[in-house]
Scaffold this motif. Sequence first.
Motif, PDB file in Angstrom:
ATOM      1  N   PHE A 169       3.381   4.236  15.861  1.00 48.82           N
ATOM      2  CA  PHE A 169       4.678   3.554  15.813  1.00 48.82           C
ATOM      3  C   PHE A 169       5.597   4.233  14.807  1.00 48.82           C
ATOM      4  N   GLN A 170       5.068   4.551  13.620  1.00 45.61           N
ATOM      5  CA  GLN A 170       5.885   5.203  12.603  1.00 45.61           C
ATOM      6  C   GLN A 170       6.420   6.540  13.102  1.00 45.61           C
ATOM      7  N   VAL A 171       5.553   7.331  13.706  1.00 44.10           N
ATOM      8  CA  VAL A 171       5.982   8.641  14.188  1.00 44.10           C
ATOM      9  C   VAL A 171       6.998   8.502  15.314  1.00 44.10           C
ATOM     10  N   ALA A 172       6.730   7.599  16.258  1.00 39.10           N
ATOM     11  CA  ALA A 172       7.631   7.423  17.398  1.00 39.10           C
ATOM     12  C   ALA A 172       9.016   6.968  16.976  1.00 39.10           C
ATOM     13  N   THR A 173       9.106   6.292  15.830  1.00 44.19           N
ATOM     14  CA  THR A 173      10.396   5.821  15.329  1.00 44.19           C
ATOM     15  C   THR A 173      10.947   6.721  14.224  1.00 44.19           C
ATOM     16  N   GLY A 174      10.321   7.891  14.039  1.00 44.83           N
ATOM     17  CA  GLY A 174      10.854   8.883  13.114  1.00 44.83           C
ATOM     18  C   GLY A 174      10.623   8.596  11.651  1.00 44.83           C
ATOM     19  N   GLN A 175       9.589   7.804  11.336  1.00 48.02           N
ATOM     20  CA  GLN A 175       9.289   7.489   9.937  1.00 48.02           C
ATOM     21  C   GLN A 175       8.149   8.399   9.448  1.00 48.02           C
ATOM     22  N   PHE A 176       8.481   9.349   8.590  1.00 50.33           N
ATOM     23  CA  PHE A 176       7.499  10.341   8.141  1.00 50.33           C
ATOM     24  C   PHE A 176       7.208  10.274   6.644  1.00 50.33           C
ATOM     25  N   ASP A 177       7.613   9.192   5.985  1.00 50.86           N
ATOM     26  CA  ASP A 177       7.399   9.106   4.540  1.00 50.86           C
ATOM     27  C   ASP A 177       5.919   9.164   4.178  1.00 50.86           C
ATOM     28  N   PHE A 181       2.475  16.039   5.411  1.00 51.84           N
ATOM     29  CA  PHE A 181       1.917  17.240   6.031  1.00 51.84           C
ATOM     30  C   PHE A 181       2.649  17.650   7.300  1.00 51.84           C
ATOM     31  N   VAL A 182       3.559  16.798   7.792  1.00 48.66           N
ATOM     32  CA  VAL A 182       4.368  17.165   8.959  1.00 48.66           C
ATOM     33  C   VAL A 182       5.674  17.771   8.468  1.00 48.66           C
ATOM     34  N   PRO A 183       5.867  19.073   8.604  1.00 52.56           N
ATOM     35  CA  PRO A 183       7.095  19.694   8.097  1.00 52.56           C
ATOM     36  C   PRO A 183       8.306  19.220   8.891  1.00 52.56           C
ATOM     37  N   GLU A 184       9.447  19.258   8.244  1.00 51.84           N
ATOM     38  CA  GLU A 184      10.665  18.752   8.886  1.00 51.84           C
ATOM     39  C   GLU A 184      10.963  19.487  10.186  1.00 51.84           C
ATOM     40  N   ALA A 185      10.666  20.769  10.236  1.00 50.23           N
ATOM     41  CA  ALA A 185      10.950  21.564  11.434  1.00 50.23           C
ATOM     42  C   ALA A 185      10.113  21.125  12.637  1.00 50.23           C
ATOM     43  N   ALA A 186       8.974  20.469  12.376  1.00 51.33           N
ATOM     44  CA  ALA A 186       8.073  20.072  13.466  1.00 51.33           C
ATOM     45  C   ALA A 186       8.254  18.617  13.875  1.00 51.33           C
ATOM     46  N   ARG A 187       9.084  17.879  13.168  1.00 56.47           N
ATOM     47  CA  ARG A 187       9.153  16.436  13.391  1.00 56.47           C
ATOM     48  C   ARG A 187       9.673  16.063  14.773  1.00 56.47           C
ATOM     49  N   ALA A 188      10.661  16.768  15.265  1.00 56.35           N
ATOM     50  CA  ALA A 188      11.199  16.448  16.587  1.00 56.35           C
ATOM     51  C   ALA A 188      10.126  16.617  17.666  1.00 56.35           C
ATOM     52  N   GLU A 189       9.348  17.677  17.553  1.00 54.56           N
ATOM     53  CA  GLU A 189       8.271  17.914  18.521  1.00 54.56           C
ATOM     54  C   GLU A 189       7.210  16.823  18.439  1.00 54.56           C
ATOM     55  N   VAL A 190       6.839  16.437  17.226  1.00 59.06           N
ATOM     56  CA  VAL A 190       5.821  15.406  17.041  1.00 59.06           C
ATOM     57  C   VAL A 190       6.322  14.063  17.568  1.00 59.06           C
ATOM     58  N   ARG A 195       6.006   9.894  21.706  1.00 60.32           N
ATOM     59  CA  ARG A 195       6.721   8.983  22.616  1.00 60.32           C
ATOM     60  C   ARG A 195       6.246   9.149  24.057  1.00 60.32           C
ATOM     61  N   TRP A 196       6.015  10.387  24.479  1.00 60.89           N
ATOM     62  CA  TRP A 196       5.477  10.618  25.815  1.00 60.89           C
ATOM     63  C   TRP A 196       4.112   9.951  25.968  1.00 60.89           C
ATOM     64  N   GLN A 197       3.283  10.099  24.957  1.00 61.17           N
ATOM     65  CA  GLN A 197       1.946   9.520  25.021  1.00 61.17           C
ATOM     66  C   GLN A 197       2.009   7.996  25.087  1.00 61.17           C
ATOM     67  N   LEU A 198       2.805   7.385  24.236  1.00 62.51           N
ATOM     68  CA  LEU A 198       2.938   5.935  24.262  1.00 62.51           C
ATOM     69  C   LEU A 198       3.537   5.465  25.584  1.00 62.51           C
ATOM     70  N   GLY A 199       4.436   6.272  26.142  1.00 61.94           N
ATOM     71  CA  GLY A 199       5.025   5.935  27.435  1.00 61.94           C
ATOM     72  C   GLY A 199       3.988   5.878  28.548  1.00 61.94           C
ATOM     73  N   ILE A 200       2.993   6.769  28.486  1.00 60.22           N
ATOM     74  CA  ILE A 200       1.920   6.763  29.491  1.00 60.22           C
ATOM     75  C   ILE A 200       1.067   5.501  29.347  1.00 60.22           C
ATOM     76  N   TYR A 201       0.775   5.105  28.118  1.00 63.39           N
ATOM     77  CA  TYR A 201       0.014   3.865  27.927  1.00 63.39           C
ATOM     78  C   TYR A 201       0.785   2.662  28.472  1.00 63.39           C
ATOM     79  N   VAL A 202       2.072   2.604  28.161  1.00 68.81           N
ATOM     80  CA  VAL A 202       2.895   1.492  28.642  1.00 68.81           C
ATOM     81  C   VAL A 202       2.933   1.484  30.170  1.00 68.81           C
ATOM     82  N   SER A 203       3.033   2.660  30.768  1.00 71.66           N
ATOM     83  CA  SER A 203       3.046   2.745  32.234  1.00 71.66           C
ATOM     84  C   SER A 203       1.725   2.270  32.820  1.00 71.66           C
ATOM     85  N   ALA A 204       0.604   2.634  32.179  1.00 69.42           N
ATOM     86  CA  ALA A 204      -0.707   2.203  32.657  1.00 69.42           C
ATOM     87  C   ALA A 204      -0.858   0.692  32.551  1.00 69.42           C
TER      88      ALA A 204
END
Length: 314
Positions: A169-177, A181-190, A195-204
């Motif tokens: 939930f924290q990652v999906a909502t952009g909370q990285f405090d 260990f997640v660099p700022e340059a990688a945050r959008a990808e993470v 979000r894609w992964q959580l979307g698949i669970y919700v779809s299932a």
Amino acid sequence: MSDAIIQSELLDNKADKEQNLCQILSVQELSVLNDRSNSKGLVQLALHLTVMVCSGYLWGTNFGNWSLAIPALVIYGFSLASMFAPMHECVHRTAFANNRLNEAVAWFSGLLSFYNSTFFRRYHKWHHRYTRVPDKDPELTDLKPSNLGKYLLIISGLPWWQGKLSGHFQVATGQFDDFPFVPEAARAEVIRSTRWQLGIYVSAIAISILFGQPWFFLYWLLPLLIGQPILRFILLAEHTGCTLDANLLTNTRTTLTLWPVRFFMWNMPYHAEHHLYASIPFHALPKAHQQLSQHFTHIEPGYVKVNWDIITNS
């Protein structure tokens, strides 16, 4: 320069020096062990998935015949939970020679085991760089089995579920405090990956509700609830009770175990060997063990003994 920065640099230098002391294999020996293989990775993955599908089929078609259904559920649940192992191997990019294959299998394996490989890659990089170094290794923030109650709580998997739910939930909502260990340059990808992964669970879940069938619960949630305690029992042995320093010969444990466990865990019970040389792929770890075992402090004959020692020493 602040005391915190100085202390951090001292820890980094200590880690680098102690890890350099652990370079035991020659360049040629390591080169042989480092040989990655698409075919070996695909065979291992196919066998793992075959066990999962067959045990899942037996579980789903034998309700009422509990003498068959319950063992099938346990095997199915552990095969799901232990998809952590191929994800871990692929995050290191050692499961296959093809890196795109490593990326795809890592994400798929994380989907099944409720990890996110894109996030885990950054987390695990720090774990390897700062293995057992206080205030640096992110694994050291996990609950410790300091008494029997905490041990049983860890084995239940409940803290893991809480951590995964809140972390996703924290990652999906952009909370990285909480995740330095997640660099700022990688945050959008993470964020996008999670979000894609959580979307698949919700779809299932939505499909299960739409058809009025408990598919999501019966074939993913319940089996993973059953399989997680077995995985916790195994993973707890990797570092618990080992030294709190950067010495790779003393801060990680190899556990000698039965072939089925080594199979499901993609040879990760050879964990000291893996930490000393993370570039060695899963299929070469038994050979690496033969060459390196004499150098390690912690080699134990089975997970029951390790966990019993953890309980009695807590």
